[in-house]
Every structure is written in C-alpha cells, then in structure tokens.
Design an enzyme around this catalytic site. Structure first.
Site, mmCIF file in Angstrom:
data_model
loop_
_atom_site.group_PDB
_atom_site.id
_atom_site.type_symbol
_atom_site.label_atom_id
_atom_site.label_comp_id
_atom_site.label_asym_id
_atom_site.label_seq_id
_atom_site.Cartn_x
_atom_site.Cartn_y
_atom_site.Cartn_z
ATOM 1 C CG ASP A 191 1.418 5.607 1.862
ATOM 2 O OD1 ASP A 191 1.708 5.211 3.013
ATOM 3 O OD2 ASP A 191 2.276 5.928 1.018
ATOM 4 C CG ASP A 216 6.341 8.574 4.803
ATOM 5 O OD1 ASP A 216 6.100 9.679 5.337
ATOM 6 O OD2 ASP A 216 6.844 7.616 5.422
#
Length: 279
Positions: free
Chosen positions: A9, A11
């Site tokens: 991922d 953020d």
C-alpha cells in the site's frame, strides 16, 4: 528473480501520511475538503478538489512540491531497496493516484524498484488541471464490504498474481506474496492470500482491527508492524525466510542464497508468533 511478490500500500505504509490529506492541508484547502467530504465519494472528491486548486491558481508544480515534502522514514526506502536487491518483484497497490505516487517515488529514487503501480489513474488535461479517475470505472461487485466503490484491491491482487505466475519460469508455480497495508481497503486482499503468503498489517490501523475481529478468516501468516523500523525488520526477515525455503527446493548446487543475504534477511529461524500472542 525470486519467486516473491511484495505488494505495498502507499499512504501510511510507504509514506507516513495520507497523500490526499497532505496536499489539501499544505495548500490551504482543508476547510473546503472537509466541507465537501460528506457529499461525494473520496475518489470523486479528489478530482473535484484538483479542479478547485486549479481554479484558484495552484499549479501542478505547486502540488508536486508539496508531495516531495511528504514525510517518509529513511528505513522504508532502505527496506524497499533491500527487497529489490534480493530479487523480489515489488508492486504498489494503492487508492491514491498515479501522479501523487509517481512524484513521491521518483523524488526518493524508488520508482525503478517497482515493476508496477496499481492505483487510480490521473492525467493532466488541456488546461493544465490534474484529473483523477477511479480504478474500477464500473461497480466492482466485491461483497466483502470494506472496499471503496472505485477500487477492490482484492480483485487487483488476483490479477497481479495471475500475471506474476504466468511470467514465472515453467514449473515454478504460484508466486509467494508479502502484502503490506494499513487501511480498510487492504482487508479484502488479505482474505485472498494463501497459507504460504504473509500479511503485514500496520498495528493499530483499520486493517489490523478488522483482522483482529476474526483472525480465522485469514489463511496467510500475519506479521504486524507499528513503525518503519519494525516494517524494515519484519519485511527483510520474511523475505529471507522465503528465499531460504525457496532455495531448499532447488538442486543442492543452486543453494547459495542464504550465505549471500544481508544479516537482516538471514534471520529466517525467528519463531512465528501466533496472531493472538504477539500482540
């Protein structure tokens, strides 16, 4: 290349903030962003906000300058570069957008480590305004209930695995996966991981809370992390373990991996703590 796919991922995993909020806050658009947030989906809101920024004189250069200042712990780039050097196939799977991610990765010299960035598409229109679209333009139909309407990361992970396995050498089979994430959207792909895979949820964040509600739903081993130091140590330990196990399946003359790996990656003998014990 090793038979390991590491999916990050973006953020609050690679960078330590949400890139969308970071841009809004640092360009002075927090109040408008929060006022519009209840009225539309997040992905639509970000496209709308890019229009607002453009209308008020903020350029793409202004956005890029703010993105390059987004905080990232140096141990995260170090972990990414080490995993890449060990032959892992690194992918980004994020609900941010292509411009934000590309800008930050290039600034930190990390873009070349990733074979693929899977995120919401973006482009600059004829007026110089950044447009942001949804990854899944049509309803994705995921029934897990934690995916936003614009992206089912579980479906994207399925496609990544099909592509990675199809590109592997004949007879090597399915690639082994290490998945790192923090948000609700990372829960769906965690359910699609197999017993030989590893899930690395960020402890204390939404995906960790969802996993803790019913740990038995996951087949993969769960190895939580809380900060960049723990991310680096855990990731390289799991990569090292996977490489040693992969080497053990090869003819003896090819088993040279363990002696050439960094110390952090050699610690494959560290005990695997059950989900409910480690935390």
């Amino acid at each position: 290349m090793a038979g390991i796919v590491v999916v990050f991922d973006f953020d609050k995993t690679i960078i330590d903030v949400d890139s969308d909020n970071w841009v809004m806050d640092n360009l002075g658009f927090t109040e408008l962003f929060e006022r519009l947030l209840p009225t539309m989906p997040w992905n639509t809101l970000m496209d709308t906000m890019m229009g607002e920024l453009h209308a008020r004189g903020k350029t793409l250069g202004d956005v890029a300058e703010v993105l390059r200042a987004a905080p990232i712990d140096p141990r995260v780039p170090a972990a990414i570069k080490a995993a890449y050097a060990l032959g892992c196939d690194l992918r980004v799977l994020s609900d941010a957008n292509a411009f934000f991610i590309e800008t930050i990765l290039e600034h930190h010299g990390l873009r070349g480590c990733f074979s693929q960035i899977n995120t919401n598409p973006s482009h600059v229109d004829a007026d110089g305004r950044l447009r942001i679209g949804p990854y899944h333009a049509a309803p994705h139909g995921c029934g897990v209930g934690t995916c936003p309407p614009n992206m089912c990361k579980g479906q994207v992970l399925d496609r990544i695995l099909r592509e990675a396995s199809a590109g592997s050498a004949a007879g090597t089979g399915r690639k082994r996966v290490i998945y790192l994430g923090d948000g609700r959207g990372d829960y769906c792909p965690s359910l699609r991981l197999a017993r030989e895979d590893f899930m690395m949820p960020r402890r204390g964040y939404p995906v960790w809370d969802l996993i803790c509600e019913d740990p038995a739903r996951l087949q993969a081993e769960v190895h939580p992390w809380a900060d960049a130091a723990e991310l680096e140590e855990t990731l390289l330990r799991l990569v090292g373990r996977a490489l040693v196990e992969e080497a053990a399946l090869l003819p003896p003359l090819d088993c040279k991996l363990e002696s050439t790996m960094p110390v952090a990656a050699q610690d494959a003998g560290m005990p695997i703590m059950p989900l409910g014990v480690k935390n």
